[in-house]
Design a protein around this motif. Structure first.
Motif, mmCIF file in Angstrom:
data_model
loop_
_atom_site.group_PDB
_atom_site.id
_atom_site.type_symbol
_atom_site.label_atom_id
_atom_site.label_comp_id
_atom_site.label_asym_id
_atom_site.label_seq_id
_atom_site.Cartn_x
_atom_site.Cartn_y
_atom_site.Cartn_z
ATOM 1 N N ARG A 192 56.013 70.320 71.092
ATOM 2 C CA ARG A 192 55.764 70.452 69.657
ATOM 3 C C ARG A 192 57.092 70.866 69.070
ATOM 4 N N GLY A 193 57.805 69.909 68.493
ATOM 5 C CA GLY A 193 59.220 70.055 68.200
ATOM 6 C C GLY A 193 59.616 71.391 67.593
ATOM 7 N N GLU A 194 60.638 72.001 68.152
ATOM 8 C CA GLU A 194 61.178 73.258 67.655
ATOM 9 C C GLU A 194 62.676 73.092 67.435
ATOM 10 N N LEU A 195 63.166 73.675 66.336
ATOM 11 C CA LEU A 195 64.592 73.612 66.028
ATOM 12 C C LEU A 195 65.319 74.653 66.873
ATOM 13 N N GLU A 196 66.172 74.190 67.783
ATOM 14 C CA GLU A 196 66.797 75.090 68.744
ATOM 15 C C GLU A 196 68.293 75.241 68.549
ATOM 16 N N GLY A 197 68.838 74.682 67.516
ATOM 17 C CA GLY A 197 70.270 74.807 67.292
ATOM 18 C C GLY A 197 70.821 73.596 66.587
ATOM 19 N N LEU A 198 72.118 73.389 66.740
ATOM 20 C CA LEU A 198 72.802 72.257 66.132
ATOM 21 C C LEU A 198 73.128 71.219 67.196
ATOM 22 N N ASN A 199 73.264 69.989 66.760
ATOM 23 C CA ASN A 199 73.635 68.897 67.660
ATOM 24 C C ASN A 199 75.150 68.925 67.856
ATOM 25 N N LEU A 200 75.620 69.929 68.599
ATOM 26 C CA LEU A 200 77.064 70.133 68.748
ATOM 27 C C LEU A 200 77.737 68.981 69.475
ATOM 28 N N VAL A 201 77.052 68.424 70.467
ATOM 29 C CA VAL A 201 77.631 67.285 71.186
ATOM 30 C C VAL A 201 77.867 66.125 70.227
ATOM 31 N N GLY A 202 76.876 65.833 69.376
ATOM 32 C CA GLY A 202 77.019 64.752 68.410
ATOM 33 C C GLY A 202 78.133 65.017 67.412
ATOM 34 N N LEU A 203 78.256 66.276 66.965
ATOM 35 C CA LEU A 203 79.315 66.616 66.023
ATOM 36 C C LEU A 203 80.694 66.414 66.645
ATOM 37 N N LYS A 204 80.848 66.814 67.899
ATOM 38 C CA LYS A 204 82.146 66.645 68.574
ATOM 39 C C LYS A 204 82.447 65.170 68.793
ATOM 40 N N ARG A 205 81.420 64.394 69.158
ATOM 41 C CA ARG A 205 81.643 62.964 69.365
ATOM 42 C C ARG A 205 82.077 62.279 68.077
ATOM 43 N N ARG A 206 81.607 62.765 66.947
ATOM 44 C CA ARG A 206 81.987 62.181 65.663
ATOM 45 C C ARG A 206 83.374 62.624 65.226
ATOM 46 N N GLY A 207 83.971 63.578 65.952
ATOM 47 C CA GLY A 207 85.321 64.009 65.633
ATOM 48 C C GLY A 207 85.414 65.020 64.520
ATOM 49 N N LEU A 208 84.338 65.793 64.267
ATOM 50 C CA LEU A 208 84.404 66.815 63.238
ATOM 51 C C LEU A 208 85.461 67.853 63.589
ATOM 52 N N ALA A 209 86.148 68.325 62.571
ATOM 53 C CA ALA A 209 87.189 69.339 62.769
ATOM 54 C C ALA A 209 86.564 70.641 63.280
ATOM 55 N N ARG A 210 87.341 71.385 64.053
ATOM 56 C CA ARG A 210 86.855 72.645 64.622
ATOM 57 C C ARG A 210 86.360 73.598 63.532
ATOM 58 N N GLU A 211 87.096 73.658 62.408
ATOM 59 C CA GLU A 211 86.686 74.579 61.344
ATOM 60 C C GLU A 211 85.347 74.176 60.719
#
Length: 265
Positions: A192-211
């Protein structure tokens, strides 16, 4: 029938006289193309697929065997009104995928963006709005009236409840039932879907800046542990941040929605 001279139609395929088939398009053995269908340039319909209804398929999309696109909605209120399915460019629609046209009460159009992958047995319900670069894994279902943002990944055997919104860049883990809205870049797990955080792997793959990633993590902590109700925390984020990604989450939460939210655990 308007078939471009550079299109290729197998002798066993049935292409209705009203269909439009673009340059370089291919229709494979035993496939059926209905009278109100438009296949754009370079579209490939492999064997034993059905494309019917008022359906537009964008350039370069590939439709695999036994897919069924453009059939009427699975909605008992549907009374035969003219509605549409619009599929964008360069999509890969794998075996057994189903996508339905819209309903009059839901806006009349089911829409899929560009560069998406729908794996075996995936379903897109009536009036759903699916963004670009979305991946829907095997046997997952997007119910009617859902809004799926760009760059969302939906794991296998997932159910998305009708009217749910999933924000850009979110990740839904396998075998989850998602009944409420998911914030942009959120990560959802559990049956039963629960929000457990951010999709950090996806953000890094997209090349988002560290800040930007640091700003998103701080914003998530504010939503999870800040003072006041969930909407109050979102309003504070919206007022205080100058980061466009954080603002996207805050504005998503504060927008009109027919559902409540999956909130941080």
């Amino acid at each position: 029938m308007s078939v471009h001279p550079e299109a290729h139609i197998h002798p066993t395929a049935i292409v209705d006289a009203g269909a439009v088939v673009g340059s370089g398009a291919e229709v494979g053995p035993f496939s059926v193309i209905g009278p109100e269908v438009t296949l754009g340039p370079g579209v490939v319909v492999k064997s034993h697929a059905v494309v019917t209804g008022a359906t537009d398929v964008g350039e370069g999309t590939v439709i695999f065997p036994f897919a069924s696109l453009g059939e009427i909605p699975q909605d008992l209120k549907f009374r035969g009104e003219r509605t549409r399915l619009v599929i964008g460019r360069r999509n890969r629609i794998r075996e057994g995928v189903t996508m339905n046209t819209g309903t009059e009460g839901g806006g009349g159009v089911t829409r899929v963006g560009d560069d998406c992958l729908f794996m075996t047995g995936a379903h897109v319900g009536h009036d759903a709005q699916v963004g670009d670069r979305v991946i829907v894994a095997n046997q997952s279902a997007i119910a009617g009236h859902c809004v799926i943002g760009d760059d969302v990944i939906i794991g296998g055997l997932v159910g998305i409840h009708q009217f749910v919104r999933i924000g850009r860049g979110a990740f839904i883990g396998a075998v989850a039932m998602v009944t409420n809205d998911v914030i942009p870049y959120g990560m959802v797990h559990a049956p039963r879907g629960e929000l457990e955080g951010l999709n950090l792997v996806g953000l890094k793959r997209r090349g988002l800046a560290r800040e930007d990633i640091h700003a998103l993590r701080a914003a998530y902590q504010t939503l999870a542990q800040g003072e006041g109700a969930f909407l109050d925390r979102a309003r504070r984020l919206n007022d205080e941040t100058d980061n466009p990604f954080v603002r996207e989450i805050a504005e998503f939460i504060l927008a009109d929605s027919g559902r409540s939210f999956l909130t941080p655990g």
